[in-house]
Design a protein around this motif. Structure first.
Motif, mmCIF file in Angstrom:
data_model
loop_
_atom_site.group_PDB
_atom_site.id
_atom_site.type_symbol
_atom_site.label_atom_id
_atom_site.label_comp_id
_atom_site.label_asym_id
_atom_site.label_seq_id
_atom_site.Cartn_x
_atom_site.Cartn_y
_atom_site.Cartn_z
ATOM 1 N N TRP A 173 0.804 -1.220 0.000
ATOM 2 C CA TRP A 173 0.000 0.000 0.000
ATOM 3 C C TRP A 173 0.837 1.270 0.000
ATOM 4 O O TRP A 173 0.295 2.361 0.195
ATOM 5 N N GLN A 174 2.153 1.153 -0.204
ATOM 6 C CA GLN A 174 3.015 2.322 -0.038
ATOM 7 C C GLN A 174 2.688 3.463 -1.008
ATOM 8 O O GLN A 174 2.974 4.621 -0.714
ATOM 9 N N ASP A 175 2.090 3.142 -2.137
ATOM 10 C CA ASP A 175 1.728 4.183 -3.101
ATOM 11 C C ASP A 175 0.332 4.748 -2.850
ATOM 12 O O ASP A 175 -0.115 5.638 -3.580
ATOM 13 N N SER A 176 -0.325 4.234 -1.824
ATOM 14 C CA SER A 176 -1.676 4.685 -1.510
ATOM 15 C C SER A 176 -1.622 5.912 -0.606
ATOM 16 O O SER A 176 -0.966 5.906 0.438
ATOM 17 N N GLU A 177 -2.335 6.955 -1.014
ATOM 18 C CA GLU A 177 -2.403 8.158 -0.184
ATOM 19 C C GLU A 177 -3.044 7.841 1.160
ATOM 20 O O GLU A 177 -2.646 8.368 2.201
ATOM 21 N N GLY A 178 -4.056 6.965 1.138
ATOM 22 C CA GLY A 178 -4.711 6.578 2.385
ATOM 23 C C GLY A 178 -3.756 5.898 3.344
ATOM 24 O O GLY A 178 -3.788 6.152 4.555
ATOM 25 N N HIS A 179 -2.896 5.030 2.810
ATOM 26 C CA HIS A 179 -1.926 4.333 3.662
ATOM 27 C C HIS A 179 -0.938 5.324 4.268
ATOM 28 O O HIS A 179 -0.639 5.264 5.467
ATOM 29 N N ARG A 180 -0.444 6.254 3.459
ATOM 30 C CA ARG A 180 0.515 7.235 3.965
ATOM 31 C C ARG A 180 -0.137 8.117 5.039
ATOM 32 O O ARG A 180 0.483 8.417 6.065
ATOM 33 N N ARG A 181 -1.377 8.519 4.788
ATOM 34 C CA ARG A 181 -2.075 9.348 5.763
ATOM 35 C C ARG A 181 -2.303 8.578 7.063
ATOM 36 O O ARG A 181 -2.142 9.113 8.167
ATOM 37 N N SER A 182 -2.666 7.299 6.920
ATOM 38 C CA SER A 182 -2.911 6.477 8.097
ATOM 39 C C SER A 182 -1.651 6.325 8.944
ATOM 40 O O SER A 182 -1.692 6.445 10.178
ATOM 41 N N ARG A 209 -0.873 9.651 10.724
ATOM 42 C CA ARG A 209 -1.764 9.928 11.844
ATOM 43 C C ARG A 209 -1.481 8.984 13.006
ATOM 44 O O ARG A 209 -1.539 9.386 14.170
ATOM 45 N N THR A 242 -7.592 7.173 8.675
ATOM 46 C CA THR A 242 -7.712 7.759 7.340
ATOM 47 C C THR A 242 -9.151 7.654 6.859
ATOM 48 O O THR A 242 -9.855 6.710 7.260
#
Length: 258
Positions: free
Chosen positions: A140-149, A152, A206
């Protein structure tokens, strides 16, 4: 010219014990003996030793090396190609572990610091599997949701985590009760619990639209390590992961129909 065991050990950088082992197993038997019966290595023996050490450095086992050297028809290139593929895979795996370690250091530097006792008080039996973390991060490293999660999660305080885990424990208790009572996975109670879970993820980590929630649910049935982050092993029942998966998908279907 002949060389003693001690001499070969010195300039080849290998122990006398290893040379004796090679001799006992037939991998490298000295061609000569001194009048006193001591092992003596010829130039040809040293050339064979060089091959052995080369293959050892590449990670071949002694049995594999013996098979390669024993068969004059053996295609060393095929063995080297296979080893090359394995080494590339190992390098990739190590690179991924480095990425996860770096990420973990970032979390440790910016996130809440807990003693082992505090960690147990907050997280209880919920544990984080490093191998699962590695795979999840790469997936999921390219997922914005994963990075945001991840960002946070790193910013939460100890009190935040206490509240997060308390909410999760209360929800988990009600989920298990619904499962034990044979409540339908697509019924109001189970889908309501699924919606609570989605809201919990959105509130603390997220934004979690229904389609993302479906993917999270898919992980729960695909990998037991992921489900263990939601329900610890001591509280699990056979079929519980599938039940939650069905409830989340049913809830997503309801949301899509609205």
């Amino acid at each position: 010219m002949s060389y003693s065991v001690g001499q070969v050990s010195g300039f080849a950088g290998i122990t006398v014990r290893a040379l004796h082992h090679y001799d006992r197993t037939g991998l490298l038997t000295p061609s000569e003996r001194s009048p006193a019966g001591y092992r003596l290595y010829s130039d040809a023996d040293l050339a064979r030793l060089q091959q052995i050490l080369f293959y050892r450095e590449l990670g071949f086992s002694l049995d594999e090396i013996g098979a390669i050297l024993q068969d004059p028809q053996a295609n060393a290139l095929d063995h080297l190609r296979a080893r090359h593929r394995l080494l590339v895979e190992q390098i990739d795996k190590l690179r991924r572990l480095v990425e996860v370690a770096e990420h973990a250091m970032e979390v440790q530097q910016t996130g809440v610091e807990l003693t082992p006792q505090e960690r147990f008080e907050v997280f209880g039996e919920i544990t984080f599997d490093l191998s699962y973390a590695t795979e999840a991060h790469l997936k999921w490293q390219d997922s914005e949701g994963h990075r945001r999660s991840m960002a946070r999660a790193a910013a939460h305080t100890k009190e935040d985590w206490r509240q997060i885990m308390a909410e999760a424990a209360d929800w988990r208790k009600r989920l298990i009760a619904a499962f034990d009572a044979d409540e339908a996975a697509d019924g109001d109670l189970a889908t309501g619990l699924a919606e609570e879970h989605r809201a919990h993820v959105s509130r603390w980590f997220t934004p979690c639209p229904p389609e993302m929630h479906r993917r999270i649910a898919d992980e729960y049935v695909a990998d037991a390590r992921g489900f263990a982050l939601v329900v610890p092993a001591s509280e699990q029942r056979p079929g519980l992961a599938a039940y939650l998966h069905a409830a989340i998908h049913a809830n997503a279907d309801r949301r899509a129909a609205d």
